[in-house]
Design a protein around this motif. Structure first.
Motif, PDB file in Angstrom:
ATOM      1  N   ILE A  67      35.546  29.613  41.376  1.00 39.28           N
ATOM      2  CA  ILE A  67      35.567  31.001  40.921  1.00 39.28           C
ATOM      3  C   ILE A  67      34.184  31.294  40.354  1.00 39.28           C
ATOM      4  CG2 ILE A  67      36.483  32.597  39.189  1.00 39.28           C
ATOM      5  CD1 ILE A  67      39.178  31.072  39.498  1.00 39.28           C
ATOM      6  N   ARG A  68      33.494  32.273  40.917  1.00 41.89           N
ATOM      7  CA  ARG A  68      32.145  32.613  40.485  1.00 41.89           C
ATOM      8  C   ARG A  68      32.061  33.982  39.821  1.00 41.89           C
ATOM      9  NH1 ARG A  68      28.837  28.870  42.882  1.00 41.89           N
ATOM     10  NH2 ARG A  68      29.681  27.812  44.736  1.00 41.89           N
ATOM     11  N   GLU A 126      32.846  44.236  48.295  1.00 44.57           N
ATOM     12  CA  GLU A 126      31.510  44.647  48.723  1.00 44.57           C
ATOM     13  C   GLU A 126      30.489  44.551  47.595  1.00 44.57           C
ATOM     14  OE1 GLU A 126      31.770  48.582  50.242  1.00 44.57           O
ATOM     15  OE2 GLU A 126      33.036  48.043  51.945  1.00 44.57           O
ATOM     16  N   VAL A 127      30.906  44.903  46.390  1.00 42.34           N
ATOM     17  CA  VAL A 127      29.940  45.005  45.282  1.00 42.34           C
ATOM     18  C   VAL A 127      29.785  43.708  44.489  1.00 42.34           C
ATOM     19  CG1 VAL A 127      30.305  47.486  45.057  1.00 42.34           C
ATOM     20  CG2 VAL A 127      31.669  45.916  43.661  1.00 42.34           C
ATOM     21  N   VAL A 128      30.726  42.789  44.630  1.00 43.83           N
ATOM     22  CA  VAL A 128      30.637  41.529  43.895  1.00 43.83           C
ATOM     23  C   VAL A 128      29.851  40.511  44.724  1.00 43.83           C
ATOM     24  CG1 VAL A 128      31.936  39.612  42.911  1.00 43.83           C
ATOM     25  CG2 VAL A 128      32.812  41.944  42.696  1.00 43.83           C
ATOM     26  N   PRO A 129      28.842  39.868  44.150  1.00 48.24           N
ATOM     27  CA  PRO A 129      28.021  38.901  44.892  1.00 48.24           C
ATOM     28  C   PRO A 129      28.700  37.536  45.008  1.00 48.24           C
ATOM     29  CG  PRO A 129      27.225  39.057  42.656  1.00 48.24           C
ATOM     30  CD  PRO A 129      28.314  40.076  42.778  1.00 48.24           C
ATOM     31  N   GLU A 149      36.181  33.566  45.808  1.00 46.65           N
ATOM     32  CA  GLU A 149      35.440  33.187  44.608  1.00 46.65           C
ATOM     33  C   GLU A 149      35.569  34.239  43.502  1.00 46.65           C
ATOM     34  OE1 GLU A 149      31.747  30.694  46.525  1.00 46.65           O
ATOM     35  OE2 GLU A 149      31.674  32.887  46.635  1.00 46.65           O
ATOM     36  N   ILE A 150      36.366  35.285  43.782  1.00 49.51           N
ATOM     37  CA  ILE A 150      36.572  36.367  42.819  1.00 49.51           C
ATOM     38  C   ILE A 150      37.946  36.223  42.175  1.00 49.51           C
ATOM     39  CG2 ILE A 150      36.781  38.868  42.512  1.00 49.51           C
ATOM     40  CD1 ILE A 150      35.062  39.176  45.063  1.00 49.51           C
ATOM     41  N   LEU A 151      37.985  36.293  40.850  1.00 47.70           N
ATOM     42  CA  LEU A 151      39.252  36.319  40.118  1.00 47.70           C
ATOM     43  C   LEU A 151      39.473  37.738  39.625  1.00 47.70           C
ATOM     44  CD1 LEU A 151      41.606  34.580  38.813  1.00 47.70           C
ATOM     45  CD2 LEU A 151      40.235  34.679  36.711  1.00 47.70           C
ATOM     46  N   PRO A 202      47.804  43.385  46.032  1.00 52.93           N
ATOM     47  CA  PRO A 202      46.700  43.770  46.915  1.00 52.93           C
ATOM     48  C   PRO A 202      45.473  42.874  46.781  1.00 52.93           C
ATOM     49  CG  PRO A 202      46.904  45.337  45.107  1.00 52.93           C
ATOM     50  CD  PRO A 202      48.102  44.440  45.047  1.00 52.93           C
ATOM     51  N   ALA A 203      45.236  42.312  45.596  1.00 55.50           N
ATOM     52  CA  ALA A 203      44.093  41.409  45.424  1.00 55.50           C
ATOM     53  C   ALA A 203      44.310  40.123  46.221  1.00 55.50           C
ATOM     54  CB  ALA A 203      43.873  41.094  43.951  1.00 55.50           C
ATOM     55  N   VAL A 204      45.517  39.601  46.182  1.00 51.89           N
ATOM     56  CA  VAL A 204      45.832  38.398  46.960  1.00 51.89           C
ATOM     57  C   VAL A 204      45.707  38.697  48.452  1.00 51.89           C
ATOM     58  CG1 VAL A 204      47.706  36.842  47.622  1.00 51.89           C
ATOM     59  CG2 VAL A 204      47.284  37.314  45.205  1.00 51.89           C
ATOM     60  N   ALA A 205      46.162  39.881  48.869  1.00 54.89           N
ATOM     61  CA  ALA A 205      46.043  40.271  50.281  1.00 54.89           C
ATOM     62  C   ALA A 205      44.585  40.349  50.714  1.00 54.89           C
ATOM     63  CB  ALA A 205      46.739  41.613  50.511  1.00 54.89           C
TER      64      ALA A 205
END
Length: 220
Positions: free
Chosen positions: A2-3, A146-149, A154-156, A168-171
């Motif tokens: 997770i970054r 799109e906006v998270v590098p 790797e996004i929580l 929707p985040a899991v999807a």
């Protein structure tokens, strides 16, 4: 690994008790009556906006927001409305070297307030009005990606709702954390999805830093 950690706003970072109380005042109904109906609507799995229809059929939330602003009673929240674990949690996650963002279903006005409260503590603040997409639409989470590098896995994404946040985040391929607070988090906490979908289930945002460190440890 997770970054990046991206937070929802209402009932994740911001306690909305005062704001919904002012809506009860605007409608001219007792606050406890409004709160009880709000909870009943959520428990039935309905859109929370149905609460307003009970007291004023045909109620248009966006139109009424503007009317409130014109009457000198715009939506507002401040430092005193943040949950007490927010600041220390952000500091801990930042110290861990994580990229931080805030993204939720909020108005342009709320976005301005968020930027006053959290810049430069987080790397990005985005709202549904900014992006022209709102949760739980997939377009909202596509925009987050799109906006998270970092890659989606790797996004929580941290939120209080199974329907608007986790599902929707899991999807979208993201990791998720469910925080148990507010009406949605409390009502949905024991549902099968709330127990199976999230990567983490927390009672406090302060639990995130050590959980993420443990999660990331095997990758180091």
């Amino acid at each position: 690994m997770i970054r990046a950690v991206v937070f929802d706003v209402g009932e994740c970072l911001v306690d909305e008790t005062r704001e919904y109380g002012t809506w009860a005042d605007w409608l001219g109904v007792p606050r406890h009556t409004f709160a009880a109906m709000f909870g009943a609507v959520i428990a039935q799995g309905l859109d929370y906006r149905e609460t307003f229809q009970v007291f004023r059929p045909g109620f248009d939330l966006y139109e009424e927001r503007e009317l409130r602003a014109e009457a000198g009673h715009p939506e507002r929240f401040g430092e005193e409305d943040l949950y007490p674990d927010v600041r220390d949690s952000l500091k801990a996650l930042r110290a861990d070297g994580l990229w931080l963002g805030i993204a939720g279903n909020q108005t342009v006005r709320a976005g301005r307030i968020l930027r006053e409260l959290f810049s430069p503590d987080v790397d990005l603040i985005g709202t549904s009005d900014d992006w022209g997409a709102s949760k739980p639409d997939q377009a909202f989470f596509d925009r987050v990606a799109e906006v998270v590098p970092a890659g989606p896995a790797e996004i929580l994404y941290v939120g209080d709702r199974v329907d608007n946040d986790l599902r929707p985040a899991v999807a979208a391929g993201m990791r998720t954390a469910l925080v148990r607070r507010g009406p949605w988090g409390t009502i949905q906490w024991h549902t099968p999805e709330a127990q199976e979908l999230p990567t983490f289930r927390v009672e406090s945002l302060l639990e995130l830093s050590p959980l993420i460190q443990t999660f990331n440890a095997p990758a180091r």
